[in-house]
Every structure is written in structure tokens, then in C-alpha cells.
Enzyme design. Structure first.
Site, PDB file in Angstrom:
ATOM      1  N   ARG A  17       0.876  -1.123   0.070  1.00 44.67           N
ATOM      2  CA  ARG A  17      -0.026  -0.051  -0.144  1.00 44.67           C
ATOM      3  C   ARG A  17       0.973   1.136  -0.125  1.00 44.67           C
ATOM      4  O   ARG A  17       0.941   1.864  -1.088  1.00 44.67           O
ATOM      5  CB  ARG A  17      -1.027  -0.109   1.107  1.00 44.67           C
ATOM      6  N   ASP A  18       1.314   1.465   1.044  1.00 44.60           N
ATOM      7  CA  ASP A  18       2.219   2.654   1.368  1.00 44.60           C
ATOM      8  C   ASP A  18       3.469   2.790   0.068  1.00 44.60           C
ATOM      9  O   ASP A  18       3.822   3.696  -0.433  1.00 44.60           O
ATOM     10  CB  ASP A  18       2.900   2.924   2.625  1.00 44.60           C
TER      11      ASP A  18
ATOM     12  N   HIS B 180       5.414   4.388  12.803  1.00 37.78           N
ATOM     13  CA  HIS B 180       5.332   4.182  11.238  1.00 37.78           C
ATOM     14  C   HIS B 180       6.495   5.229  10.773  1.00 37.78           C
ATOM     15  O   HIS B 180       6.109   6.510  10.554  1.00 37.78           O
ATOM     16  CB  HIS B 180       4.072   4.361  10.490  1.00 37.78           C
TER      17      HIS B 180
ATOM     18  N   HIS C 295       9.105   6.691   8.058  1.00 36.88           N
ATOM     19  CA  HIS C 295       9.625   6.924   6.870  1.00 36.88           C
ATOM     20  C   HIS C 295      11.113   7.263   6.888  1.00 36.88           C
ATOM     21  O   HIS C 295      11.500   7.864   7.809  1.00 36.88           O
ATOM     22  CB  HIS C 295       8.836   7.926   5.896  1.00 36.88           C
TER      23      HIS C 295
ATOM     24  N   CYS D 247       4.461   9.263   0.221  1.00 36.52           N
ATOM     25  CA  CYS D 247       2.979   9.635   0.566  1.00 36.52           C
ATOM     26  C   CYS D 247       2.873  10.869  -0.704  1.00 36.52           C
ATOM     27  O   CYS D 247       3.687  11.753  -0.891  1.00 36.52           O
ATOM     28  CB  CYS D 247       2.701  10.437   1.557  1.00 36.52           C
TER      29      CYS D 247
ATOM     30  N   ASN E 129       8.987   4.020   3.287  1.00 32.86           N
ATOM     31  CA  ASN E 129       9.285   3.662   4.944  1.00 32.86           C
ATOM     32  C   ASN E 129      10.574   2.888   4.970  1.00 32.86           C
ATOM     33  O   ASN E 129      11.224   2.499   4.067  1.00 32.86           O
ATOM     34  CB  ASN E 129       8.174   2.606   4.914  1.00 32.86           C
TER      35      ASN E 129
HETATM   36  P1  HMG Z   1     -13.068  14.733  -1.852  1.00 31.02           P
HETATM   37  O1  HMG Z   1     -13.007  15.085  -3.063  1.00 31.02           O
HETATM   38  O2  HMG Z   1     -13.208  15.850  -0.556  1.00 31.02           O
HETATM   39  O3  HMG Z   1     -14.474  13.803  -1.595  1.00 31.02           O
HETATM   40  O4  HMG Z   1     -11.883  13.690  -1.408  1.00 31.02           O
HETATM   41  P2  HMG Z   1     -15.794  13.749  -2.063  1.00 31.02           P
HETATM   42  O5  HMG Z   1     -16.747  13.307  -0.853  1.00 31.02           O
HETATM   43  O6  HMG Z   1     -16.001  15.371  -2.264  1.00 31.02           O
HETATM   44  O7  HMG Z   1     -15.812  12.980  -3.232  1.00 31.02           O
HETATM   45  C1  HMG Z   1     -15.236  13.295  -4.573  1.00 31.02           C
HETATM   46  C2  HMG Z   1     -15.312  12.089  -5.316  1.00 31.02           C
HETATM   47  O8  HMG Z   1     -14.706  11.016  -4.962  1.00 31.02           O
HETATM   48  C3  HMG Z   1     -16.637  11.677  -5.658  1.00 31.02           C
HETATM   49  O9  HMG Z   1     -17.037  11.167  -6.919  1.00 31.02           O
HETATM   50  C4  HMG Z   1     -16.868  10.553  -4.563  1.00 31.02           C
HETATM   51  O10 HMG Z   1     -17.671   9.498  -4.993  1.00 31.02           O
HETATM   52  C5  HMG Z   1     -15.409   9.788  -4.815  1.00 31.02           C
HETATM   53  P3  HMG Z   1     -17.541  11.784  -8.179  1.00 31.02           P
HETATM   54  O11 HMG Z   1     -18.799  12.141  -7.728  1.00 31.02           O
HETATM   55  O12 HMG Z   1     -16.602  13.064  -8.156  1.00 31.02           O
HETATM   56  O13 HMG Z   1     -17.252  10.983  -9.232  1.00 31.02           O
HETATM   57  N1  HMG Z   1     -14.983   9.235  -3.521  1.00 31.02           N
HETATM   58  C6  HMG Z   1     -14.410   8.012  -3.436  1.00 31.02           C
HETATM   59  N2  HMG Z   1     -14.377   7.077  -4.326  1.00 31.02           N
HETATM   60  C7  HMG Z   1     -13.752   5.873  -3.918  1.00 31.02           C
HETATM   61  N3  HMG Z   1     -13.612   5.597  -2.624  1.00 31.02           N
HETATM   62  C8  HMG Z   1     -13.800   6.663  -1.507  1.00 31.02           C
HETATM   63  C9  HMG Z   1     -14.384   7.703  -1.915  1.00 31.02           C
HETATM   64  N4  HMG Z   1     -14.616   8.885  -1.261  1.00 31.02           N
HETATM   65  C10 HMG Z   1     -15.049   9.777  -2.494  1.00 31.02           C
HETATM   66  N5  HMG Z   1     -13.434   6.254  -0.345  1.00 31.02           N
HETATM   67  C11 HMG Z   1     -11.225  11.937   0.256  1.00 31.02           C
HETATM   68  C12 HMG Z   1     -11.873  13.246   0.115  1.00 31.02           C
HETATM   69  C13 HMG Z   1     -10.764  11.569   1.587  1.00 31.02           C
HETATM   70  C14 HMG Z   1     -12.064  10.862  -0.706  1.00 31.02           C
HETATM   71  C15 HMG Z   1      -9.989  12.061  -0.793  1.00 31.02           C
HETATM   72  O14 HMG Z   1      -9.241  13.207  -0.224  1.00 31.02           O
HETATM   73  C16 HMG Z   1      -9.057  10.776  -0.728  1.00 31.02           C
HETATM   74  O15 HMG Z   1      -9.277   9.955  -1.226  1.00 31.02           O
HETATM   75  N6  HMG Z   1      -7.919  11.024  -0.238  1.00 31.02           N
HETATM   76  C17 HMG Z   1      -6.936   9.910  -0.364  1.00 31.02           C
HETATM   77  C18 HMG Z   1      -5.763  10.365   0.342  1.00 31.02           C
HETATM   78  C19 HMG Z   1      -4.686   9.188   0.371  1.00 31.02           C
HETATM   79  O16 HMG Z   1      -4.968   8.019   0.057  1.00 31.02           O
HETATM   80  N7  HMG Z   1      -3.487   9.460   0.946  1.00 31.02           N
HETATM   81  C20 HMG Z   1      -2.367   8.649   1.042  1.00 31.02           C
HETATM   82  C21 HMG Z   1      -2.843   7.406   2.186  1.00 31.02           C
HETATM   83  S1  HMG Z   1      -2.392   8.322   3.813  1.00 31.02           S
HETATM   84  C22 HMG Z   1      -0.771   8.207   3.907  1.00 31.02           C
HETATM   85  O17 HMG Z   1      -0.021   7.467   3.020  1.00 31.02           O
HETATM   86  C23 HMG Z   1       0.070   8.261   5.261  1.00 31.02           C
HETATM   87  C24 HMG Z   1       0.251   6.899   5.871  1.00 31.02           C
HETATM   88  O18 HMG Z   1       1.179   6.168   5.300  1.00 31.02           O
HETATM   89  C25 HMG Z   1       0.840   7.243   7.390  1.00 31.02           C
HETATM   90  C26 HMG Z   1       2.150   8.078   7.223  1.00 31.02           C
HETATM   91  O19 HMG Z   1       3.255   7.973   6.630  1.00 31.02           O
HETATM   92  O20 HMG Z   1       2.124   9.245   7.831  1.00 31.02           O
HETATM   93  C27 HMG Z   1      -0.922   6.218   6.240  1.00 31.02           C
HETATM   94 MG    MG Z   2       3.302   6.099   5.180  1.00 26.67          MG
END
Ligand code: HMG
Ligand code: MG
Length: 323
Positions: free
Chosen positions: A14-15, A231, A233, A264, A273
Site C-alpha cells: 500500500r504505502d 511508522h 519513513h 506519500c 518507509n
Molecule cells: P473529496 O474530493 O473531498 O471527496 O475527497 P468527496 O466526498 O467530495 O468526493 C469526491 C469524489 O470522490 C466523488 O466522486 C466521490 O464519490 C469519490 P465523483 O462524484 O466526483 O465521481 N469518493 C470516493 N471514491 C472511492 N472511494 C472513496 C471515495 N470517497 C469519495 N473512499 C477523500 C476526500 C478523502 C475521498 C480524498 O481526499 C481521498 O481519497 N484521499 C486519499 C488520500 C490518500 O490516500 N492518501 C495517502 C494515504 S495516507 C498516507 O500515505 C500516510 C500513512 O502512510 C501514514 C504516514 O506515513 O504518515 C498512512
Molecule cells: Mg506512510
């Protein structure tokens, strides 16, 4: 002894992959997970039910969950497979597949070790700017959304992990991250029902003294070490130093990524990571037990980095291979 045991959460699938520009074939992702499952790892993060518009690389996470639910993955130990969900829409997409495959996964209500367990992971941030970039909402709104995701997950019997990102440095706010704010967010997530908090040093800006200060602050807030994972990096090469500090504070769960994959999409410049190979080797040198086969993860790290056309970012991996 049990105090020597360390749990490694493998986040490479995933990450490690979410930030890759080139589309990675589903078969490669599944092969990665199948190989990892044979190494003795007990926790494997496998995908992310986020908006594909935001993170296209994770768009086939539903197919990965479906594959896991076919129960064809061979493993020497029971494995928990984790999937990120930022909102109830993400959880509902996962739930649909779970409902189509009743009895094919273990839950907290039915902890059948012959079946793969499925876990949900939510992800908050310690700073407002990172929350906006990563989740498109403020921290307070995100915590309200996560409360619903956590409650719905628990109702399905699913274990929940809750990340807090940028706990030791933020790409937009620098080192100025308040450890009390981290503890406050972690407490909120635990009170909402999360089983575990994973503290994300997203940018790799963490240092030994600030890791120690953060964990002291968590302890003062009454958060138990057994509920906390780290976690790291490895952007600045401090991940294992910070791991040592965390071990001294009693933490026994660590996230890592085979081959040091990762980054990220909302943390510009952040690298992968800490490599699983480095983590396993380091734990072995300390007499800690990970249950993970170092040679096996080393081979996987070499294979997947080559598959992605990038260098192997694990120093231990390269040393073991004599490369
Ligand atoms: P948004 O644009 O504010 O959401 O995004 P929305 O509710 O306005 O929806 C926009 C569109 O997205 C709509 O589709 C929704 O249906 C769709 P449209 O009508 O335009 O066709 N939608 C979805 N589709 C599939 N699955 C869903 C979903 N939700 C809405 N769950 C949202 C808000 C949170 C969805 C968006 O910002 C997002 O998906 N962000 C993902 C961020 C991400 O994945 N970041 C990386 C992971 S975190 C990380 O890596 C850190 C970590 O490793 C720890 C660390 O290192 O610190 C974990
Ligand atoms: Mg991470």
C-alpha cells in the site's frame, strides 16, 4: 520471552506502491502479497479504498481484497490484511465485497485462524495543512468521519488501525508539530473505538530526542504502549534510530516496507518507509523476535524493486545479497 516479541506491519503493498506513477499490474501486486505472506509476517497492508481520482494506483484494491477472500494465499501463520478507508464510502466499497464472501474471513467476532483477517485503517493528520492536503477537510471533520468509519467497521467485527500522520514533521508546517495535539488526536481515535494507533513520521523528519518527547507525551496522556505502533519513513536515515528510542519506550509494533518502497502523494520529497529487511535485521541484532525470515524478505525486496525498475533502497537487503 513475550517482551522480546516485535510485530512488524508490512506496508509495502500500500504505502510502498501508492505513489508509483507507472500503473502496476494487479498480478504484480498480488504476487507481492503472496510472497510476503510466506515470510512469517502476520500483518500485511494490502490496499486502500480511497478516491481513485486522488490515488489512481490504489484503484484495484477491490480486486486485491477479492483475491484475499478467495483464501488461496498460503501462509505459515494467520495474517491480518489491512485496507485504508478515508470515509464511509470507502468502507462501504469494502463491505460490499465482504458481504459477497460470507465466512471467508476472520473477524474479531469470529477469530478463525484458518481464515484471513481483514482490518480497516483510517488516517488522520497532526496538522491542519496536511489534513487539508491529504483528506480535503480539517482535523475535526476528519475525526467525525473516522468515528463513523470505526463504528461501522467494529459493527462488522473488523479490527481498526488508526494512523496519525506528520507526527514528527510536516511538509507544510515543518518541525513545528505539537506532540500534545498528536496525543489528543490519538485519544479521540481510541475513544471512537480504534484498536491501535500508528504514529506516522510521514516526512522522515523525526529525530531521536523528538521521538522520545512524543512518546513521553503519549504516555502522559494515558495512552498504552501496546496500543501504539510506529511508522517511520526513512527520508533522513533516522528511522532505525527512532525505532531504538521507541523500543526503549516500550513500543513493540513497527511498520516497514519491503525494499524501502514508498512515499506519500501529499508529502512532496518524502521517500519510502524504513525497509523491512533493515527492520528485521536490526531487531535480530537486539535479540528481538520478529518471526520474519530475513532471507525471504530480502529476496522479495530485490524482486519488487527490479519489477518497478528502481533501485533497492534496503542497505541490509543489498548487503545480504552481496550486491
Ligand atoms: P473529496 O474530493 O473531498 O471527496 O475527497 P468527496 O466526498 O467530495 O468526493 C469526491 C469524489 O470522490 C466523488 O466522486 C466521490 O464519490 C469519490 P465523483 O462524484 O466526483 O465521481 N469518493 C470516493 N471514491 C472511492 N472511494 C472513496 C471515495 N470517497 C469519495 N473512499 C477523500 C476526500 C478523502 C475521498 C480524498 O481526499 C481521498 O481519497 N484521499 C486519499 C488520500 C490518500 O490516500 N492518501 C495517502 C494515504 S495516507 C498516507 O500515505 C500516510 C500513512 O502512510 C501514514 C504516514 O506515513 O504518515 C498512512
Ligand atoms: Mg506512510
Amino acid at each position: 520471552s513475550s517482551d522480546n516479541r516485535v510485530r512488524i506491519v508490512e506496508v509495502g503493498a500500500r504505502d510502498g506502491l501508492q505513489n508509483e506513477k507507472k500503473v502496476i499490474p494487479l498480478a504484480t501486486k498480488i504476487e507481492l502479497i503472496e510472497r510476503l505472506a510466506k515470510t512469517g509476517l502476520t500483518s500485511i497492508e494490502a490496499g486502500s479504498f480511497v478516491a481513485p481520482k486522488w490515488v489512481p494506483q490504489m484503484a484495484n484494491s477491490n480486486e486485491i481484497l477479492e483475491y484475499i477472500l478467495q483464501q488461496k494465499i498460503e501462509a505459515p501463520v494467520p495474517i491480518t490484511y489491512s485496507f485504508l478507508a478515508p470515509n464511509t464510502k470507502g468502507l462501504q466499497n469494502a463491505e460490499k465485497l465482504l458481504k459477497q464472501n460470507p465466512g471467508r474471513f476472520a473477524t474479531q467476532l469470529d477469530p478463525d485462524v484458518t481464515k484471513p483477517a481483514v482490518e480497516v485503517a483510517v488516517f488522520a493528520a497532526a496538522t491542519e495543512s496536511f489534513s487539508q492536503k491529504n483528506l480535503n477537510c480539517d482535523i475535526k471533520t476528519s475525526l467525525e468521519r473516522f468515528k463513523a468509519v470505526i463504528q461501522d467497521s467494529k459493527a462488522l467485527g473488523l479490527r481498526v488501525r488508526a494512523y496519525v500522520s506528520v507526527v514528527l514533521g510536516c511538509p507544510f508546517e515543518g518541525f513545528d508539530v505539537d506532540p500534545h495535539k498528536v496525543a489528543e488526536i490519538a485519544t479521540d481515535l481510541l475513544e471512537s473505538g480504534a484498536d491501535e494507533i500508528s504514529l506516522g513520521d510521514t516526512t522522515g523528519m523525526g529525530t531521536a530526542p523528538r521521538t522520545s518527547a512524543l512518546l513521553k507525551c503519549m504516555a502522559s496522556a494515558g495512552i498504552r504502549t501496546e496500543d501504539v505502533a510506529m511508522h517511520f519513513h526513512d527520508t533522513y536515515g533516522q528511522a532505525l534510530v527512532n525505532t531504538a528510542v521507541s523500543l526503549e519506550h516500550g513500543i513493540r509494533t513497527f511498520d516497514s516496507s519491503v525494499g524501502g518502497l514508498g512515499g506519500c502523494p501529499y508529502s512532496p520529497g518524502a521517500t519510502g518507509n524504513v525497509a523491512t529487511e533493515n527492520m528485521v535485521y536490526f531487531m535480530e541484532t537486539l535479540g528481538m523476535e520478529t518471526g520474519v525470515d530475513l532471507d525471504a524478505v530480502t529476496d522479495i525486496g530485490a524482486w519488487i524493486t527490479q519489477e518497478l525498475g528502481k533501485g533497492n533502497d534496503s542497505s541490509v537487503g543489498k548487503a545480504v545479497l552481496g550486491a
